[in-house]
Design an enzyme around this catalytic site. Structure first.
Site, PDB file in Angstrom:
ATOM      1  N   PHE A 169       1.069  -1.760  -0.052  1.00 46.70           N
ATOM      2  CA  PHE A 169       0.301  -0.088   0.469  1.00 46.70           C
ATOM      3  C   PHE A 169       0.815   1.455   0.039  1.00 46.70           C
ATOM      4  CE2 PHE A 169       0.663  -0.265   4.466  1.00 46.70           C
ATOM      5  CZ  PHE A 169       0.578   1.103   5.053  1.00 46.70           C
ATOM      6  N   LYS A 193      -1.385  -7.529  -9.149  1.00 51.24           N
ATOM      7  CA  LYS A 193      -1.795  -7.316  -8.003  1.00 51.24           C
ATOM      8  C   LYS A 193      -2.056  -6.054  -6.883  1.00 51.24           C
ATOM      9  CE  LYS A 193      -3.333  -8.429  -3.947  1.00 51.24           C
ATOM     10  NZ  LYS A 193      -4.087  -7.626  -3.364  1.00 51.24           N
ATOM     11  N   GLU A 196      -4.737  -3.501  -2.101  1.00 56.82           N
ATOM     12  CA  GLU A 196      -6.538  -3.195  -2.076  1.00 56.82           C
ATOM     13  C   GLU A 196      -7.066  -2.209  -1.710  1.00 56.82           C
ATOM     14  OE1 GLU A 196      -5.515  -6.134   1.493  1.00 56.82           O
ATOM     15  OE2 GLU A 196      -4.514  -5.747  -0.719  1.00 56.82           O
ATOM     16  N   SER A 246       4.948  -6.563   4.457  1.00 56.98           N
ATOM     17  CA  SER A 246       5.385  -6.839   5.525  1.00 56.98           C
ATOM     18  C   SER A 246       6.794  -8.601   5.686  1.00 56.98           C
ATOM     19  CB  SER A 246       4.672  -7.238   7.016  1.00 56.98           C
ATOM     20  OG  SER A 246       3.770  -8.070   7.009  1.00 56.98           O
ATOM     21  N   CYS A 301       9.430   1.740   3.531  1.00 61.53           N
ATOM     22  CA  CYS A 301      10.525   0.094   3.948  1.00 61.53           C
ATOM     23  C   CYS A 301      11.566   1.117   4.262  1.00 61.53           C
ATOM     24  CB  CYS A 301      10.752  -1.251   3.304  1.00 61.53           C
ATOM     25  SG  CYS A 301      11.083  -0.672   1.559  1.00 61.53           S
ATOM     26  N   GLU A 402       8.687  -3.940  14.053  1.00 65.87           N
ATOM     27  CA  GLU A 402       8.469  -2.107  12.747  1.00 65.87           C
ATOM     28  C   GLU A 402       7.257  -2.286  12.896  1.00 65.87           C
ATOM     29  OE1 GLU A 402       9.006  -1.912   7.437  1.00 65.87           O
ATOM     30  OE2 GLU A 402       7.580  -4.105   8.492  1.00 65.87           O
TER      31      GLU A 402
END
Length: 502
Positions: A169, A193, A196, A246, A301, A402
């Site tokens: 995302f 993909k 979402e 993740s 990240c 994290e």
């Protein structure tokens, strides 16, 4: 299975007739088609807290249809000359430039980044397309005559087949372009993909790609969540999978997809250490360090996670980061002069707040608290102010896990060796940076850092598209990293031809 939101699908999914918000479609075989989904996820504008679209949770049957289209398109696309494939990407690059501001605004609308941050991410994505345009040269093999008397040997690169890319995302326009142009340039076909939570910018890029004379079925898009990811991992027609998300999910994708015989590159989470030496140029460094921690609301990240001041640098580094972070203007990323936008969702805001509460409970010293921040006229937005903890130990939850939000932890140490030891002790190793005026300290740090991306007086150690991108240890699963030369290795198979003519 793509992000924390997918792990909580049941909490946000709704069945049956959708609301008035637009329902997104999949792109399969050159057509925008309705998903077979019976459940949908709301897509929010994080600054407003309002629903702007709905993502269908597509099914394994939708994935199968996309793979069938990609497999059908593969033979002809593989046989297309590399220079012709590159021309498609030249057209795509030109359209991305033409619609640059539009794409940046879509990213800000669906994600919450400031417009400048969105522009930067779109620019980095375009750089990947530029590098992929050089595929006729970068795909070249090599050879040698007379490896034995009258026998020649050559190596040629060939595409692997149908590939899949699963995007996170936090960079909805940039990360898909880490994969798409390289896969297409090397003669593969692709299933994408998007996350979402942020599917709109990726949809717009596919719409632009439609105008580039790309044969139908070469690129396909399937919206969805966990079921789509698992179907990608398991599908026998998919040869390679690229993933960003993740660490727990990256590990699961790597294990599941490799078990199914696929090549995989899975980029996971991070805990990035920013080391500050006493001889650092604080006047020049503090703004860079602040942007590392709070740029994109800490949802990247490569964001700084732990500030590690060495020796006498502690007090000045702490005081300056608190002052700099406290002065940031937080608000709607579409407004001028806003320096930090909201986090992605209300649920993610709650998650970050829970980490702040754990930090307080475990004895870290909260020196800047962003939990009470309010943005006028954006009361429903998912805002959280910059937060700073001092005296954080590696054993604390906020020192280990994290957070993926605008929270800086300060872990003071006495020596550079101790700073390196703190980094080595953590299982993640994505990026790290040192701020110093000493060439000796910088060299020692770069040599011994466990992370794969190292910055010297650089806050965000992000390589350009012609270098490889990816971490080590639990931050990366696989052998070949993202973009650069590694992309050509990942998306091609080297065939060795040994010839003798009588």
């Amino acid at each position: 299975m793509t992000e924390s939101a997918v792990a909580n699908e049941s909490a946000r999914a709704s069945a049956g007739a959708p609301s008035e918000a637009e329902i997104l479609r999949n792109y399969i075989g050159g057509r925008w088609v309705q998903s077979r989904a019976s459940e949908f996820l709301d897509v929010y504008n994080p600054a407003l807290g309002e629903v702007i679209a709905r993502t269908p949770l597509s099914t394994a049957e939708d994935v199968d249809a996309a793979v069938a289209a990609a497999r059908k398109a593969f033979p002809a696309w593989r046989d297309t000359p590399p220079v012709t494939r590159a021309r498609v990407l030249f057209k795509f690059k030109a359209l991305l430039e033409e619609h640059f501001e539009e794409l940046a605004r879509i990213v800000t609308t669906e994600h919450g980044k400031t417009l400048d941050e969105s522009r930067g991410s779109v620019r980095r994505g375009i750089e990947c397309v530029e590098v992929a345009c050089g595929s006729p040269s970068l795909m070249m093999g090599y050879g040698l005559e007379n490896i034995a008397s009258g026998i020649d040997c050559s190596v040629i690169r060939q595409p692997v087949g149908v590939c899949a890319a699963i995007a996170p995302f936090n960079f909805p326009a940039m990360v898909p372009l880490w994969f798409l142009p390289f896969a297409v340039a090397t003669g593969n076909t692709l299933l994408v993909k998007p996350s979402e939570q942020v599917p709109l910018s990726q949809r717009r890029m596919i719409q632009l790609l439609e105008k580039c004379d790309l044969p139908t079925g070469v690129v396909n898009l399937v919206n969805g969540g966990r079921e789509v990811v698992e179907a990608i991992c398991d599908h026998p027609g998919i040869r390679a999978v690229s993933f960003v998300g993740s660490t727990p999910v990256a590990r699961a994708v790597y294990q599941r997809a490799t078990h199914a015989g696929k090549r995989v590159q899975a980029l996971g989470g991070a805990k990035n250490f920013i080391v500050v030496m006493p001889d650092a140029d604080f006047d020049r460094s503090i703004g860079v360090i602040t942007e590392s921690f709070y740029g994109c609301a800490g949802e990247r990240c490569l964001a700084g996670s732990v500030l590690v001041p060495v020796g006498q640098a502690h007090r000045e580094a702490r005081d300056r980061i608190v002052a700099s972070a406290g002065a940031l203007r937080v608000g709607d990323g579409t407004e001028p002069d806003v320096e930090m936008g909201p986090v992605i969702s209300a649920r993610h805001r709650e998650r970050v707040v829970s980490y702040i509460e754990k930090g307080v409970a475990e004895g870290a010293k909260l020196v800047l608290d962003g939990r009470t921040l309010k943005v006028p006229e954006r009361e429903k937005g998912f805002f959280l102010g910059p937060t700073v903890f001092d005296e954080v130990t590696p054993a604390m939850t906020i020192g280990r896990e994290e957070i993926f939000g605008p929270v800086a932890s300060i872990t003071p140490v006495k020596t550079l060796d101790q700073a390196i030891e703190v980094m080595h002790a953590h299982p993640n190793a994505n990026a790290t940076s040192i701020f110093t005026s000493s060439g000796k300290a910088a060299r020692e740090f770069a040599r011994h850092a466990s992370a794969s991306m190292v910055g010297v007086n650089i806050g965000v150690a992000a390589p350009m598209a012609y270098f490889p991108f990816g971490g080590s240890k639990d931050s990366f699963f696989g052998d070949l990293k993202v973009h650069g030369r590694d992309a050509y290795e990942f998306y091609t198979d080297k065939k060795v031809v040994i010839s003798r003519w009588f």
